[in-house]
Write a protein that holds these residues in place. Structure first.
Motif, PDB file in Angstrom:
ATOM      1  N   ARG A  58      29.438 -31.344  33.221  1.00  0.00           N
ATOM      2  CA  ARG A  58      29.538 -31.303  34.097  1.00  0.00           C
ATOM      3  C   ARG A  58      30.059 -30.104  34.826  1.00  0.00           C
ATOM      4  N   ARG A  59      30.865 -28.920  34.873  1.00  0.00           N
ATOM      5  CA  ARG A  59      31.261 -28.111  34.873  1.00  0.00           C
ATOM      6  C   ARG A  59      29.323 -27.052  35.664  1.00  0.00           C
ATOM      7  N   ALA A  60      28.758 -26.289  34.746  1.00  0.00           N
ATOM      8  CA  ALA A  60      27.456 -26.622  35.210  1.00  0.00           C
ATOM      9  C   ALA A  60      26.813 -26.908  36.448  1.00  0.00           C
ATOM     10  N   ALA A  61      26.884 -28.394  36.544  1.00  0.00           N
ATOM     11  CA  ALA A  61      26.611 -29.346  37.944  1.00  0.00           C
ATOM     12  C   ALA A  61      27.192 -29.061  38.857  1.00  0.00           C
ATOM     13  N   GLU A  62      28.803 -28.985  39.155  1.00  0.00           N
ATOM     14  CA  GLU A  62      29.413 -28.539  40.038  1.00  0.00           C
ATOM     15  C   GLU A  62      29.122 -27.519  40.272  1.00  0.00           C
ATOM     16  N   ALA A  63      28.208 -26.421  39.234  1.00  0.00           N
ATOM     17  CA  ALA A  63      28.662 -25.136  40.087  1.00  0.00           C
ATOM     18  C   ALA A  63      27.513 -24.209  40.686  1.00  0.00           C
ATOM     19  N   GLY A  64      26.716 -25.847  40.271  1.00  0.00           N
ATOM     20  CA  GLY A  64      25.004 -25.398  40.787  1.00  0.00           C
ATOM     21  C   GLY A  64      24.133 -24.992  39.542  1.00  0.00           C
ATOM     22  N   VAL A  65      24.369 -24.545  38.290  1.00  0.00           N
ATOM     23  CA  VAL A  65      23.200 -24.001  37.354  1.00  0.00           C
ATOM     24  C   VAL A  65      23.644 -25.039  36.563  1.00  0.00           C
ATOM     25  N   ALA A  66      22.833 -25.705  36.873  1.00  0.00           N
ATOM     26  CA  ALA A  66      22.404 -27.512  35.911  1.00  0.00           C
ATOM     27  C   ALA A  66      21.485 -26.521  34.926  1.00  0.00           C
ATOM     28  N   ASP A  67      20.513 -26.469  35.581  1.00  0.00           N
ATOM     29  CA  ASP A  67      19.055 -25.920  35.562  1.00  0.00           C
ATOM     30  C   ASP A  67      19.093 -24.676  34.533  1.00  0.00           C
ATOM     31  N   ARG A  68      20.298 -23.874  34.800  1.00  0.00           N
ATOM     32  CA  ARG A  68      19.941 -22.501  33.732  1.00  0.00           C
ATOM     33  C   ARG A  68      20.693 -22.622  32.343  1.00  0.00           C
ATOM     34  N   VAL A  69      21.366 -23.765  32.299  1.00  0.00           N
ATOM     35  CA  VAL A  69      22.601 -24.399  31.187  1.00  0.00           C
ATOM     36  C   VAL A  69      22.152 -25.104  30.305  1.00  0.00           C
ATOM     37  N   ARG A  70      22.443 -25.494  28.892  1.00  0.00           N
ATOM     38  CA  ARG A  70      22.079 -26.513  27.961  1.00  0.00           C
ATOM     39  C   ARG A  70      23.298 -25.524  27.274  1.00  0.00           C
ATOM     40  N   GLY A  71      23.812 -27.385  26.798  1.00  0.00           N
ATOM     41  CA  GLY A  71      24.391 -27.606  26.033  1.00  0.00           C
ATOM     42  C   GLY A  71      23.897 -27.708  24.802  1.00  0.00           C
ATOM     43  N   LEU A  72      24.314 -27.503  23.177  1.00  0.00           N
ATOM     44  CA  LEU A  72      23.319 -28.028  22.218  1.00  0.00           C
ATOM     45  C   LEU A  72      24.641 -28.565  21.116  1.00  0.00           C
ATOM     46  N   GLN A  73      24.605 -29.098  20.684  1.00  0.00           N
ATOM     47  CA  GLN A  73      25.807 -29.626  19.334  1.00  0.00           C
ATOM     48  C   GLN A  73      25.395 -29.027  17.594  1.00  0.00           C
ATOM     49  N   GLY A  74      26.456 -27.834  17.452  1.00  0.00           N
ATOM     50  CA  GLY A  74      25.961 -27.395  16.578  1.00  0.00           C
ATOM     51  C   GLY A  74      26.869 -26.870  15.799  1.00  0.00           C
ATOM     52  N   ASP A  75      27.077 -25.659  15.063  1.00  0.00           N
ATOM     53  CA  ASP A  75      28.212 -24.677  14.734  1.00  0.00           C
ATOM     54  C   ASP A  75      27.492 -23.379  14.090  1.00  0.00           C
ATOM     55  N   THR A  76      28.203 -22.666  13.558  1.00  0.00           N
ATOM     56  CA  THR A  76      27.631 -21.368  13.230  1.00  0.00           C
ATOM     57  C   THR A  76      27.006 -21.285  11.983  1.00  0.00           C
ATOM     58  N   GLN A  77      27.461 -23.208  11.370  1.00  0.00           N
ATOM     59  CA  GLN A  77      26.746 -22.942   9.601  1.00  0.00           C
ATOM     60  C   GLN A  77      25.151 -23.203   9.412  1.00  0.00           C
ATOM     61  N   ASP A  78      25.648 -23.546  10.833  1.00  0.00           N
ATOM     62  CA  ASP A  78      24.002 -24.624  10.707  1.00  0.00           C
ATOM     63  C   ASP A  78      22.887 -24.328  12.670  1.00  0.00           C
ATOM     64  N   LEU A  79      23.287 -22.629  12.643  1.00  0.00           N
ATOM     65  CA  LEU A  79      22.997 -22.286  13.527  1.00  0.00           C
ATOM     66  C   LEU A  79      21.782 -22.387  14.436  1.00  0.00           C
ATOM     67  N   PHE A  80      20.597 -22.081  13.551  1.00  0.00           N
ATOM     68  CA  PHE A  80      19.317 -21.858  13.116  1.00  0.00           C
ATOM     69  C   PHE A  80      19.282 -23.094  13.187  1.00  0.00           C
ATOM     70  N   GLU A  81      19.317 -24.141  13.258  1.00  0.00           N
ATOM     71  CA  GLU A  81      18.620 -25.827  13.307  1.00  0.00           C
ATOM     72  C   GLU A  81      18.560 -26.345  15.129  1.00  0.00           C
ATOM     73  N   VAL A  82      19.462 -25.173  15.864  1.00  0.00           N
ATOM     74  CA  VAL A  82      19.170 -25.568  17.109  1.00  0.00           C
ATOM     75  C   VAL A  82      18.935 -24.653  17.666  1.00  0.00           C
ATOM     76  N   VAL A  83      18.659 -23.206  17.444  1.00  0.00           N
ATOM     77  CA  VAL A  83      18.657 -21.890  18.530  1.00  0.00           C
ATOM     78  C   VAL A  83      17.407 -21.976  17.023  1.00  0.00           C
ATOM     79  N   GLY A  84      16.547 -20.254  17.774  1.00  0.00           N
ATOM     80  CA  GLY A  84      15.670 -19.472  16.883  1.00  0.00           C
ATOM     81  C   GLY A  84      16.330 -18.102  16.213  1.00  0.00           C
ATOM     82  N   ARG A  85      15.960 -17.754  14.624  1.00  0.00           N
ATOM     83  CA  ARG A  85      16.151 -16.085  15.012  1.00  0.00           C
ATOM     84  C   ARG A  85      15.645 -15.346  15.915  1.00  0.00           C
ATOM     85  N   GLU A  86      16.790 -14.069  16.319  1.00  0.00           N
ATOM     86  CA  GLU A  86      16.163 -12.669  17.054  1.00  0.00           C
ATOM     87  C   GLU A  86      15.242 -13.759  18.903  1.00  0.00           C
ATOM     88  N   SER A  87      16.214 -15.172  18.877  1.00  0.00           N
ATOM     89  CA  SER A  87      15.654 -15.760  19.995  1.00  0.00           C
ATOM     90  C   SER A  87      16.324 -15.089  21.485  1.00  0.00           C
TER      91      SER A  87
END
Length: 267
Positions: free
Chosen positions: A90-119
């Protein structure tokens, strides 16, 4: 999940709150608590160019993420809370930057299940380390997401600020417990599981394979000055911000800051 928390880096928004840089002539009190961090982070991002890939680990509802997106960067927020990610959207949409922000559910323990190393060109880790069962392991994961020459922005609770605040409030036993305990925790009513000194954070960063480039004391004065004094004097908020900015980089004030901000680079 290894994170059990609310996002401590994000203060409750003030009415008509400006961006974290506090560009408006009158700075609400909440912006004073983030302005030093934002200005240091913005400078670090600017030095690395436009359209960076930024990871905000534990970024909650996206106070810093949305501001980074406004600068033209692409930001991924990883957070364990579905409610926080909904607020981020909602905040990203209100700011007009929804196309540059994405949210993923996870934490530091399983970080690389949702993002890549050295990415990522930059990683934000704000208000997270205090709540991790294994801060060193969590920080190593966060650091591993950085590309060579990438920058880390680390914000964590400071030990000295909590000790000083408890003592000034007359809670001397709690102040001593925070000072002498292993985690800087002052008692059963303390919502923050652990706190750090600047030296401890710098050591954790070094152990994660990064080089510390700057340390800032955050909320050195803002949490101690009664709000009535700030509200009663014209221009007091701006003067307080300037004082915070002047003290932030001085090591003498790191020992009494409520939070500590570390910038580090991957060599």
């Amino acid at each position: 999940m290894s994170v059990v928390r609310t996002t401590a880096a994000e203060e409750p928004p003030a009415v008509s709150e400006p961006s974290p840089g506090g560009e408006t002539p009158s700075r609400p009190r909440a912006s004073l608590r983030t302005a030093v961090v934002w200005e240091a982070l913005r400078d670090a991002l600017d030095r690395r160019g436009a359209e960076l890939e930024v990871l905000d680990a534990g970024g909650g509802s996206g106070k810093f993420a949305v501001e980074a997106a406004r600068l033209g960067h692409r930001v991924t927020v990883v957070d364990p809370s579905p409610n926080a990610l909904f607020a981020l959207e909602r905040r990203a949409a209100e700011a007009g930057v929804a196309d540059r922000v994405r949210g993923l559910q996870g934490d530091t323990q399983d970080l690389f299940e949702v993002v890549g190393r050295e990415s990522c060109d930059a990683v934000l880790c704000h208000g997270v380390l205090e709540y991790l069962e294994d801060p060193a392991g969590g920080l190593r994961n966060v650091a591993a997401a950085l590309r060579p020459s990438g920058v880390l922005s680390l914000l964590a609770a400071g030990l000295g600020g909590a000790v000083l605040a408890r003592a000034l409030a007359g809670h001397f036993t709690e102040a001593r417990q925070a000072l002498t305990g292993p985690d800087g925790h002052w008692g059963a009513g303390d919502p923050v599981p652990r706190r750090f000194t600047a030296e401890q954070l710098s050591e954790l960063v070094a152990d994660a394979g990064l080089d510390v480039t700057a340390v800032h004391g955050v909320r050195v004065f803002a949490d101690l000055v009664p709000g009535v004094l700030v509200d009663a004097q014209p221009g007091a908020r701006d003067a307080l911000f300037e004082l915070e900015a002047a003290a932030a980089a001085l090591p003498a004030f790191h020992a009494v800051a409520t939070q500590l901000h570390v910038l580090a680079a991957r060599g």
